[in-house]
Design a protein around this motif. Sequence first.
Motif, PDB file in Angstrom:
ATOM      1  N   GLY A 283      49.294  40.558  43.757  1.00  0.00           N
ATOM      2  CA  GLY A 283      49.734  40.442  42.371  1.00  0.00           C
ATOM      3  C   GLY A 283      49.028  39.363  41.567  1.00  0.00           C
ATOM      4  N   THR A 284      48.160  38.590  42.213  1.00  0.00           N
ATOM      5  CA  THR A 284      47.473  37.520  41.490  1.00  0.00           C
ATOM      6  C   THR A 284      46.234  38.022  40.744  1.00  0.00           C
ATOM      7  OG1 THR A 284      46.143  36.949  43.425  1.00  0.00           O
ATOM      8  CG2 THR A 284      48.220  35.731  43.123  1.00  0.00           C
ATOM      9  N   GLY A 285      45.723  39.185  41.149  1.00  0.00           N
ATOM     10  CA  GLY A 285      44.547  39.728  40.497  1.00  0.00           C
ATOM     11  C   GLY A 285      43.240  39.318  41.138  1.00  0.00           C
ATOM     12  N   PHE A 286      43.312  38.631  42.251  1.00  0.00           N
ATOM     13  CA  PHE A 286      42.099  38.249  42.968  1.00  0.00           C
ATOM     14  C   PHE A 286      42.414  38.145  44.453  1.00  0.00           C
ATOM     15  CE2 PHE A 286      44.199  34.342  41.897  1.00  0.00           C
ATOM     16  CZ  PHE A 286      43.927  33.451  42.914  1.00  0.00           C
ATOM     17  N   ASP A 287      41.361  38.044  45.285  1.00  0.00           N
ATOM     18  CA  ASP A 287      41.523  38.114  46.733  1.00  0.00           C
ATOM     19  C   ASP A 287      41.631  36.762  47.437  1.00  0.00           C
ATOM     20  OD1 ASP A 287      41.343  40.990  46.911  1.00  0.00           O
ATOM     21  OD2 ASP A 287      39.200  40.778  46.512  1.00  0.00           O
TER      22      ASP A 287
ATOM     23  N   LYS B 277      33.410  45.674  35.963  1.00  0.00           N
ATOM     24  CA  LYS B 277      34.276  45.551  34.780  1.00  0.00           C
ATOM     25  C   LYS B 277      35.749  45.652  35.168  1.00  0.00           C
ATOM     26  CE  LYS B 277      35.127  47.434  30.219  1.00  0.00           C
ATOM     27  NZ  LYS B 277      34.844  48.454  29.231  1.00  0.00           N
ATOM     28  N   GLN B 278      36.076  46.617  36.013  1.00  0.00           N
ATOM     29  CA  GLN B 278      37.463  46.810  36.466  1.00  0.00           C
ATOM     30  C   GLN B 278      37.977  45.561  37.170  1.00  0.00           C
ATOM     31  OE1 GLN B 278      37.748  49.674  39.619  1.00  0.00           O
ATOM     32  NE2 GLN B 278      39.943  49.401  39.864  1.00  0.00           N
ATOM     33  N   LYS B 279      37.184  45.016  38.063  1.00  0.00           N
ATOM     34  CA  LYS B 279      37.604  43.843  38.835  1.00  0.00           C
ATOM     35  C   LYS B 279      37.684  42.591  37.964  1.00  0.00           C
ATOM     36  CE  LYS B 279      38.367  45.899  42.625  1.00  0.00           C
ATOM     37  NZ  LYS B 279      39.703  45.874  43.225  1.00  0.00           N
ATOM     38  N   THR B 280      36.817  42.495  36.973  1.00  0.00           N
ATOM     39  CA  THR B 280      36.882  41.375  36.030  1.00  0.00           C
ATOM     40  C   THR B 280      38.193  41.432  35.256  1.00  0.00           C
ATOM     41  OG1 THR B 280      34.477  41.311  35.859  1.00  0.00           O
ATOM     42  CG2 THR B 280      35.716  40.261  34.086  1.00  0.00           C
ATOM     43  N   GLU B 281      38.546  42.621  34.783  1.00  0.00           N
ATOM     44  CA  GLU B 281      39.826  42.800  34.073  1.00  0.00           C
ATOM     45  C   GLU B 281      41.002  42.467  34.983  1.00  0.00           C
ATOM     46  OE1 GLU B 281      40.506  43.549  30.807  1.00  0.00           O
ATOM     47  OE2 GLU B 281      38.351  43.205  30.559  1.00  0.00           O
ATOM     48  N   GLN B 282      40.905  42.854  36.222  1.00  0.00           N
ATOM     49  CA  GLN B 282      41.989  42.619  37.185  1.00  0.00           C
ATOM     50  C   GLN B 282      42.298  41.131  37.335  1.00  0.00           C
ATOM     51  OE1 GLN B 282      41.659  44.850  40.883  1.00  0.00           O
ATOM     52  NE2 GLN B 282      42.298  43.022  41.991  1.00  0.00           N
TER      53      GLN B 282
END
Length: 188
Positions: free
Chosen positions: A105-109, A147-152
């Motif tokens: 849920g943080t948007g990064f790994d 782009k998707q991962k940057t938005e995430q």
Amino acid sequence: MSRIQVLNLQSLNQGLPAITPAFGAAISEAGAICLTDEAHEPGVTLEVEGEFSTRLQLNWQPVTEQARRCWNDEEYTTEQAAYGIAFLLILQLTNLTVIERSRKGTGFDYWLGIHDSTVKLPFQRMARLEVSGIRRGNRSQINARVKQKTEQTRASDAEGLPAYIIVVEFNRPISIISAKHNPKGTLL
């Protein structure tokens, strides 16, 4: 003439502050599977583009039939392999290392911190890392994933810390590294 630098996947077997040697060995093996399945041999050149522009040589241990059976899920294997290459890229190209797995849920790994052998506790959260792997993709698909991962990563932008987004494509192989700067415009 400068020599091309080498990334040895099996160096992950030593672990990192947030990566046990066992997990490092597993993601090293996943990387070997992905690269071998794409008809690459040890010594293949990885093109790195985006925030960094370089070429690195990838080396790995031979793939066994047992390993192939273990890593039969292509999507999962690709994800795990991308982690391994991303960790090595961070170590090679920045002064950072992987210090902690992020929560869902943080948007990064992963959290990144300073990689310095003189610092006893490198666990200060300095940056975020989001990783994605693509087994076979064209430039448009790779750019769309970046782009998707940057938005995430927006879910954690309130932290005010920079983020690295690394997408690894195994067929070429190529890695795009995008850096998302903090509000002050700085990046480590």
